[in-house]
Structure formats: structure tokens, C-alpha cells
Design an enzyme around this catalytic site. Sequence first.
Site, PDB file in Angstrom:
ATOM      1  N   THR A  32     -76.176 -18.162 -58.001  1.00  0.00           N
ATOM      2  CA  THR A  32     -75.108 -18.666 -57.128  1.00  0.00           C
ATOM      3  C   THR A  32     -74.581 -17.534 -56.262  1.00  0.00           C
ATOM      4  OG1 THR A  32     -73.413 -18.069 -58.747  1.00  0.00           O
ATOM      5  CG2 THR A  32     -74.203 -20.363 -58.762  1.00  0.00           C
ATOM      6  N   ASP A  33     -73.896 -17.888 -55.188  1.00  0.00           N
ATOM      7  CA  ASP A  33     -73.035 -16.915 -54.534  1.00  0.00           C
ATOM      8  C   ASP A  33     -71.829 -16.723 -55.471  1.00  0.00           C
ATOM      9  OD1 ASP A  33     -71.829 -15.142 -52.857  1.00  0.00           O
ATOM     10  OD2 ASP A  33     -71.914 -16.406 -51.073  1.00  0.00           O
ATOM     11  N   TRP A  34     -71.056 -15.667 -55.227  1.00  0.00           N
ATOM     12  CA  TRP A  34     -70.033 -15.259 -56.204  1.00  0.00           C
ATOM     13  C   TRP A  34     -68.951 -16.339 -56.383  1.00  0.00           C
ATOM     14  CZ3 TRP A  34     -74.006 -12.719 -56.412  1.00  0.00           C
ATOM     15  CH2 TRP A  34     -74.147 -11.547 -57.130  1.00  0.00           C
ATOM     16  N   GLY A  64     -69.541 -19.387 -56.814  1.00  0.00           N
ATOM     17  CA  GLY A  64     -69.961 -20.620 -56.140  1.00  0.00           C
ATOM     18  C   GLY A  64     -70.230 -21.742 -57.131  1.00  0.00           C
TER      19      GLY A  64
END
Length: 758
Positions: free
Chosen positions: A256-258, A260
Site C-alpha cells: 500500500t501507499d503509507w 492507504g
Amino acid sequence: MTVEEKVKVLVGMGFILNIPAPPEADSGEAPAFPMLPQMDPEDAKVPEKVPGAAGRTHAIPRLGIPSLTLSDGPAGVRIAPVREDQPDRTYHATAFPVATLTASSWDTELLRAVGRAFGQELREYGADILLAPSMNIHRNPLCGRNFEYYSEDPFLTGSMAAAFVDGVESEGVGTSLKHFAANNQEFNRMQLDTKVSERALREIYLRGFEIAVRTSQPWSVMSSYNLINGTWAPESRDLLGTILRDEWGFDGFVMTDWFGGNDAVAMMKAGNDVLMPGTLQQTEDILAAVSSGALSEAQLDENVERVLRVIVQSPTFKGYEYSDQPDLAGHAQIARHAAAASMVLLKNDEHALPLPTSATVALLGNAGYELSVGGTGSGEVNEAYVVQLEAGLADAGYTVEASLQDEYHRHIADQKAQQSPRTPFFPTPPIAELAVEVDRATQLAQVADVAVITIGRNSGEMIDRRVENDFTLSDTEHALIRNVSAAFRAAGKKVIVVMNIAGVIEVASWRDHADAILLAWQPGQEGGNAIADVLGGAVNPSGRLPMTFPMTYADVPSADNFPGTVLPSATDQPASPLFGVPSEVTYEEGIYVGYRYYSTFGVEPAYPFGYGLSYTDFAYGDLELSAAEFQDQITMTVEVSNTGDTPGREVVQLYVSAPGDVLEKPERELRAFAKTGALEPGALETVTFTLTGRDLASFDADRAAWIAEAGTYTVKIGNSAVAIEEASFDLPQELIVGQAHNVLVPQAPIDERTSRGR
Ligand code: BGC
């Protein structure tokens, strides 16, 4: 492995905020970093292997599984410069030119070389995966992170990213293509539903990722924060399974993005294998789902296997003894060369450039003394130094007019003294430009041989840019250019403008006042040297625009639907700059992004996509095709010769205009490009391109397939989106060149305003 161990591999070790928290805003605005979701307190006690790296995965010592270190980013390795236990040492990293600048090189070899330097630096600092390349499409010039992204065109984006990935990974470390997908703005980025047609998604927003995945098989992909047509990207099995893995053959892992994604269990099921940076809640949710039977252990095994396959390739697993001594001096030279070789010469009337290095320069504009070398946020780098333009000019032999230099130093120091402290992660508010009145300009025109005016802009993560005083010039900047131009031209002297910008700005209203314009973008730590290399002619510019410069913001095809709207459900949520509120944006322009729009609808840009000048001239021979009819593939050749008197490199661009009877088509699409070697005056190079069926195809959503329509195709070759040579060939019968699936379908049809049928 126990279930707990499996979950440890899949949920990261949490977020350590390595920057001081911003001061609480007295203004009543929400603080920039509200309470972040809680990490496991045990993890917080484990010392970081590489302080300041963005994240790490859990080790399972019992099984010999090490912790991987993941580090940003697209302009250099982002780590903390200082470590508590080593007060005498600073850990700097090379600030390379931003991705928009390297993409302006149109040179895959250059991207590979820059990638190798990134890879070496990352490895020698002890990290395993670089959180780059960032490869979202420049849908709108105001996106705050465009500097991290390559282009408005997916083919150029994919080609640049693939070469960069090959370079980085050839050093034995990994990359992460980000942000997958349709994440083209910062406004409410963590709660934004991107509504986009299947065709625009496939042809514009996914295509670059597809090229990079198929060509370079990166170790990982980072899913984006947004939803796509109603589903969170990290929770979409259609995106991460059907498209990324089944159709494209990706065999790495997805993170994931941080912070996310919404639902940890849904992400596991979607094949979003690693949750970064990882929270205590996510671990608990996954364990609970496994014990209730809502999540199968077989699913976890699949996720874990994909991560382990990458872990065994990592330097940490292999016990690599990193030096903490990357070749910073060597990388600085690569950064300088990459920046100079990528800058774009937009205007050069009467050979205003190159400028003899014996000249006395009146250096104007704050950026001449305070370059913006890179954007802010996770793409920021802690470099050891910045070569300012005043220093680069002096090193090249120029005399920088001293009274003006003093005036700027004083002005910048005064302004800085009045600024409130910078909110970490966010761009520093720009310093007001010094007003230069006509009298002062006239005085300067007496003592200096030439005026070099810099226009500076920065931008960064979490906020998009504004039209006024950002996309457009401020009144002071306009007056600066006008007054200086009038005075220098009256004295028979030239005016050069250097654009030190993070994203596209308006140029049409002021460019007539300049004799030459050099687009330097954000050139990294060696910026001043690199700009001086081009101004003086040590480097002949060979960059080309990776996006269109419009005449006005209103001409941008997404101007009316950027950055979207806040949803009614947002009213009960407190606003937070980090997490935002529920919003949506509709990509009403469909496939007509960038030059696809300008060329199809006859909207004249200020500078077209692909445009850029050289200090020499090139001539093209006839375009020759291997056949009049397409069969499996077609080859074309063109001779390019240097007809000027300076060695130089040309970027040969190939656009295809396809028949539009079944599906409407953009007037032209970039399908291939090549950069010649350095051609001596009089030398020529034969450039060869081969097109396959896929290069002719468009996405037919009705059939979920890539289709090359029967009919006549025109190939246009030239050194910008304005063609020089043309030739045609026929495709006797429709080709289906790729079967896909109808997934990520909009919940309601998208009303695409620019459709030709309207
Ligand atoms: C950014 C990513 C970055 C991550 C880790 C996020 O805010 O969107 O691009 O890699 O942080 O720093």
C-alpha cells in the site's frame, strides 16, 4: 510458519516520524500530522537499520527472514541526515534531477545510468527497495506532485520508468512502481474517488504501468490511495489481480501507499500483499479474520509467498555488507550530466545562446541565488550541498554582477528572517520577488552584457498548485521581465529567462520579452553547474517537452474538472490535511489528455509536446516503410543529419494517426521515439523503428480488447508533436492484439465532454 508469523511478514513495522512535528497551528487550522494510527509498541523499540527510511517489514529470526528496508524516493534516497548515536557524521544522499527533468531527456540510456546510481546509493546505505519510480500521468499542470512524475504521455512514462527500474535493479536492489493507479492530484488524495472510463484508464492511466511491468518486472508495485470507480485501489482484486497479475504477468508483491486502504482483510484478498507502514489494528483485524474463517490461510500463503520471493533476492537476505559510503562524488557528476542533458531550450532568437563565458551577467530573480532543486514531501532529499546558479555561472567563468548579487543576498536574508518556520514535508512559502524598476534595470544594462532572469516555483506532496501567482506569474515577476527586457534591449543586449519550476507555468504572456528561454525544471544539487553548462554551450541542449505548455490554464482539457468536488458525506468529518474528506473527480476529458487533446481539437498550445531546440540544426531524409501493408509488424527508417555547426543530439519522435471508424481516435499518438548519438556537424544517423500490432491498437471497452482497426495509418515523424515527415500504410483487416477483461467499470457512464460525437 504460524499464522502470526505470516501476518508479521504482511504488515509493516509502523511509522517512525523522523521529522519534527509541525508547530500546532494557532490559526485554528488542523495540524498537518494528526494522531497517526498506532504501531506495535514493541516494534518502536527495534532500532532502525537505516534511520529516516520510509518503512520496514518484520523480521522472523526463527526462520531466517530478515526485515526489509524501504526508502523513498524518485529524486534521491531519502534517509535521515543525522543519527543520534553518531553526532559527528552526516548521511547525505545525492539530489538527482526530478523525474520530470530526466523524462525531458527522452533518453532511456540516461534513465538507466541514473537508475544505477540510485541503486548503488540505496544498497550502500543498507536499504533494499527504492519507493520509485513515481509514474502517474500529468493530467493537469496543477498536480502538486507532477515533478515526481514523468509525462502526460503513457508511452514516454512507461519507457522512462522501465529504463529506470532496469538501472536500479541491476544493482541488486528493488523498486516499487507507484502510485497504482489514477492518482493524478493531491487534493483529498486519501479519500478521492476517481471516476474514469475503462478506455481512458487502459490507454492513459494504466498503460505506462503496463509497459514498465511487462518490460522490467519490478520487485514491487505500490497501490495508490484513491478509489477507482468506487473501489479503493488497494482493495481492488480487479486492479491488482486481474489486470496487474493475470493480464500483465506481474510476479512481485504489491504494497500500500503509507496508511492507504480502508480494510486490511479486503486488501489481503485483493492481493495487496504488504500493508505499509503497518498498524496494530491491521494486524489484529487480519488475525481475527483468519480465526473467524472470513479470511483463508491459503490467501495469506499466497500473499506471503510473493513477499518471500522478493526477500530472498534482497541484499539484506544475502547478508550484503553495505559500506555507508556510496560514491557521492561520482553520483554528483551523474546528476549534473543528467540535468544538463535533459533541459529544454524553448526559445533562442538570433542565437542568444550559447553565451560566451566571458560575459558579465545581471542575474535576476530569487531562484538565481536560491534554486529550487527538487520538490517537497516524500520526494525530498537531504543533499550535502546545492550548487547555486550564481556559483555555477562563476565557476564557468562568467562574472556575476556584484551590486545586484549583494542586493539579492540581502533581500533573501531579510525575507527569510520574516518567514515563519517551515512546516516539515510541505513546500516553503515562496519569498517575494525583488521589484526591479526601470531605472535600476537601465543601470544594470550599462554594466552587464546580458540579463539572466530566473523564475522559480516549488510544489510538493499533499497540496496542489494554484492558478494565480503559481501557474501564472505574479505582477512583480511580470514587471521584472518587462522592465529588464526593455532596458537591456534598449542597450542592444539580450535577455535570457531560466525557468526553475516544479510544474508547467504560463509563458505566452511574457515570452516575447525574452530572447532565449531555458527550461531547467528542478535540476538537483548540481543545478547551478548544469544550467551554466547549457547556457555556456558546454552541453548542447537536447531535452524535449514531456508535456504540452498551454496558452492559458483554461485551455487545459481537465481545467473544469480538477481537482474535483467534496462529497456531501464529508460534512460530518473534521478536515485534516493528511487524511482529507470524501471527494470525487470525474475525468470528463477521457483519453484526450495533453497533446491528444490539443492536436485533435485544434487548440494551439504555447509549446507543443515533444518540443525543444538545439544549438545546431537537423534535417530529415525521407521516411521509408518496409511495406505498404502491415503484416505482424512494420519497420520504418529515417535519416537524420546534423546540418548546423555544433555537435548535437536529436530526439526523433514517431506518432501514429489511426483510422477512427470503429473507435474515435486522437489525431496522433506517440508510439516510438529514439535519441540519436552525438552527431558531429555533417554527420548522419539512420534511425529505425518497428511497430507491432499493439502499437496500432486502442482499447475497445465493448469487447474488452485491444483492437487495431482496418484502414490507413499515417506515421508522422519529427522532433515534436508537429510532424516533419509522413508516410502511410494499410492494415487490410482488423487485428485483436490483446484480450483483456471488463473490470473497474464505472458505476454510471462517464459523460466525456470532449468526445468527437458531441
Ligand atoms: C507517498 C509515497 C511515499 C510514502 C512513504 C506517501 O505519503 O505518497 O509516495 O513513498 O509516503 O514515504
